[in-house]
Structures are given as structure tokens and as C-alpha cells.
Design an enzyme around this catalytic site. Structure first.
Site, PDB file in Angstrom:
ATOM      1  N   LEU A 144       0.640   3.307  -3.758  1.00 11.70           N
ATOM      2  CA  LEU A 144      -0.376   3.529  -4.480  1.00 11.70           C
ATOM      3  C   LEU A 144      -1.395   2.008  -4.438  1.00 11.70           C
ATOM      4  O   LEU A 144      -0.469   1.074  -4.179  1.00 11.70           O
ATOM      5  CB  LEU A 144      -0.006   3.591  -6.155  1.00 11.70           C
ATOM      6  CG  LEU A 144       0.607   4.780  -6.360  1.00 11.70           C
ATOM      7  CD1 LEU A 144       1.210   4.747  -7.780  1.00 11.70           C
ATOM      8  CD2 LEU A 144      -0.102   5.956  -6.037  1.00 11.70           C
ATOM      9  N   ASP A 145      -2.588   2.338  -4.555  1.00 12.44           N
ATOM     10  CA  ASP A 145      -3.283   1.150  -4.593  1.00 12.44           C
ATOM     11  C   ASP A 145      -3.310   0.131  -5.712  1.00 12.44           C
ATOM     12  O   ASP A 145      -2.695   0.513  -6.566  1.00 12.44           O
ATOM     13  CB  ASP A 145      -5.039   1.415  -4.535  1.00 12.44           C
ATOM     14  CG  ASP A 145      -5.407   2.130  -3.696  1.00 12.44           C
ATOM     15  OD1 ASP A 145      -4.733   2.037  -2.423  1.00 12.44           O
ATOM     16  OD2 ASP A 145      -6.384   2.848  -3.755  1.00 12.44           O
ATOM     17  N   ARG A 146      -3.380  -1.246  -5.769  1.00 15.06           N
ATOM     18  CA  ARG A 146      -3.081  -2.013  -6.638  1.00 15.06           C
ATOM     19  C   ARG A 146      -3.319  -1.846  -8.004  1.00 15.06           C
ATOM     20  O   ARG A 146      -2.614  -1.813  -8.737  1.00 15.06           O
ATOM     21  CB  ARG A 146      -3.650  -3.423  -6.303  1.00 15.06           C
ATOM     22  CG  ARG A 146      -3.562  -4.510  -7.422  1.00 15.06           C
ATOM     23  CD  ARG A 146      -4.105  -5.744  -6.865  1.00 15.06           C
ATOM     24  NE  ARG A 146      -3.973  -7.038  -8.056  1.00 15.06           N
ATOM     25  CZ  ARG A 146      -2.936  -7.274  -8.334  1.00 15.06           C
ATOM     26  NH1 ARG A 146      -1.785  -7.440  -7.662  1.00 15.06           N
ATOM     27  NH2 ARG A 146      -2.885  -8.332  -9.097  1.00 15.06           N
TER      28      ARG A 146
END
Length: 311
Positions: A144-146
Site C-alpha cells: 500500500l502507498d504510504r
């Protein structure tokens, strides 16, 4: 085929057990059928693993008989370069000897980066494995993106990562997300099939472009509403491919960037990150093939937007 995972205090090496089903089959051929990769066999041979048949060490040219008990002992793994052992809180949704499913908060990186070298999920998992006495490292299955929150899956061993990689290529791991986007999405359901590639002159940003990689996202409208004078839509998204920033790029391309996603045209007036959460993860267990399904409630910041909305 029977699988038995063995972990004990004497030997923390990851071990799988199989029963031979064919007379006269080479061990090498059986291992291939059991989805042991060539890379794993090389590591077993040179880095401290072992192959045994009926508790006697054998090489891959050994000829099997029906009922033989084959044990595959993988060598201990070292922490991946770029990862550090850190200790901190992990929100564990599910765990067994093969996989770890976590609920990732927003504003936490999945893997360390130059801008955010500490407190990543991967670093904390390395610390968690160390506490458990596991000779392993963090293998990210679904990243997942940050600033995206929700469910992500981690393999506890390179072989499990290999198996989940095979499942992903066959599209046997299903992820659904929910997002809040700007504007009222007109169609109740639509498929976005548009190739995604790196934007020129940017190492981070992606865009829809003809020479990009195939990308497919399904979009279902859950609710159209307004927050003050700002029209928004609560959508559910099904990923069929896993390109970097796929949902964010596709929704921006559609003219409905995610609320809070200022990289792709969204506004941060209402929320300080892209309003995106992985709400479900479905897969077959990589060893037992038992169906697994996990769900996660939206983060409080996204729930707040929906509660403050008016239809």
C-alpha cells in the site's frame, strides 16, 4: 498432497513435508510439481538447506517410491538489504506460520524510503520476526502507498512469497478498496481499462499513457453526497492489476481525483491524505488452499467525511 509446516525451538528453519504419489519419479520432478522454485533449490543446496527422503538426506536425482516422506528444509533467511530491525505496534488481523495480514494505518510506509527510512511496516515486521525467533525477513505480498490505509499481506518466507506471486499472476488474490473522490461519478458501475506508465520528468508520478502497462480497475458507486458545496462520491474499487498508484491515476484520469490526493488533482482541505482504504483481501492459503477472506473498517478520517456529508 499433504503439507506440514514445522517450526520448533531446536531448528527455526522453514520446513515443508510432502508424500510421494508416484513410483519411479525423480525427486527433482516431484519438487517441481510441489512448486519449489529453482532459486529455492539452489539456496537449499548452497546456503544451508536440506532435502530428505524418509529422514535420509538425498539429492534431486533420487528416485521416489509411493508413500515416501519428503522433507524440504529451507536455509535461514537474512534480513533484506535496506531494511532495519525496529520494534513497534503492528495491527495484526491474521497470522499463521506462513502469512501475516496487517491493518496498516495512514501515514506509514510499507517499505523504507529515502524520505521515510524508519518506522516502515517492513522494518517493524523484521523486529516482530526477531522477537518470534524466526529466521526470516519481511516479504511484502500486497503493498500500500504510504498514505493509503487498510489490509496488506506479508509472506513469512521466500517460498511463501513465491507461491503468492504465482497466485497474483493468476489473479487469485483479490483486493477491494473504498475511496472518496471529488465530484459525482455518473455511472453506477464502470470498468477503467487504461495503461499506466511513469510520467516524464518525475520519479514518483504516474499517468495514463499508450506505452504504459495494462491496468484494469472496476468502480462501483456506493453513495453520492456533498460536503458543504463540494460534491463527492463514495466508491468501491476492485483491482484486477496492481500498478503503482493505479486507483489514484485511474480516478484522476476519469475526472474524479481522490479527495486529499494533491499529487493527482485532489484537495487536502477536508483530509490530509488520499481518502483510500483497502477494505477486503481474499486469497487461498498458499499451503493449504483454504479460502481466506479478511475485511477492515474505514479509518476514522474517512468515516468522518461520510458522517459530515449530506445526500
Amino acid at each position: 498432497m499433504n503439507h506440514l509446516l514445522q517450526m520448533n525451538n531446536v531448528d527455526t528453519r522453514f520446513t515443508l513435508q510432502f508424500e510421494a504419489k508416484k513410483n519411479g519419479q525423480l525427486l527433482r520432478e516431484a519438487l517441481q510439481e510441489w512448486r519449489i522454485s529453482k532459486r529455492a533449490l539452489t539456496a537449499i543446496k548452497f546456503d544451508g538447506g536440506m532435502l530428505t527422503v524418509n529422514d535420509v538426506e538425498r539429492n534431486v536425482r533420487h528416485i521416489l517410491q509411493v508413500g515416501d516422506c519428503v522433507k524440504v528444509t529451507f536455509p535461514p533467511e537474512e534480513k533484506s538489504e535496506g531494511l532495519a530491525i525496529e520494534h513497534g505496534d503492528l495491527s495484526i488481523v491474521y497470522e499463521d506460520d506462513a502469512i501475516l495480514v496487517l491493518n496498516k494505518p495512514a501515514h506509514q510506509s510499507t517499505i523504507p524510503s529515502r524520505e521515510h527510512p524508519t518506522n516502515s511496516i517492513a522494518n517493524l515486521v523484521c523486529g516482530y520476526f526477531q522477537q518470534q525467533g524466526l529466521a526470516s525477513t519481511a516479504h511484502i505480498v500486497t503493498r500500500l502507498d504510504r498514505d493509503t490505509s487498510g489490509l496488506l499481506c506479508i509472506a513469512k518466507h521466500a517460498h511463501i512469497h513465491h507461491l503468492t506471486g504465482l497466485a497474483q499472476r493468476k489473479r487469485e488474490i483479490s483486493r477491494q478498496y473504498e475511496a472518496i473522490v471529488h465530484g459525482h461519478v455518473e455511472q453506477n458501475f464502470q470498468s477503467i481499462i487504461a495503461p499506466i506508465g511513469r510520467k516524464e520528468a518525475s520519479i514518483i508520478e504516474r499517468e495514463v499513457r499508450e506505452d504504459g502497462q495494462y491496468a484494469h480497475t472496476d468502480v462501483k458507486v456506493l453513495k453520492r453526497f456533498s460536503l458543504g458545496a463540494e460534491p463527492m462520491t463514495h466508491v468501491r474499487l476492485q483491482l484486477h492489476t496492481g500498478r503503482t498508484h493505479q486507483i489514484r491515476v485511474h480516478m484522476s484520469h476519469l475526472g474524479h481525483p481522490l479527495v486529499g490526493d494533491d499529487l493527482y488533482g485532489g484537495s487536502r482541505l477536508q483530509i490530509d491524505r488520499q481518502a483510500l482504504h483497502c477494505v477486503s483481501l481474499s486469497m487461498e492459503h498458499p499451503l493449504t488452499s483454504v479460502p481466506l477472506h479478511f475485511t477492515s473498517m474505514l479509518n476514522e478520517d474517512m468515516q468522518r467525511l461520510l458522517k459530515e456529508s449530506s445526500a
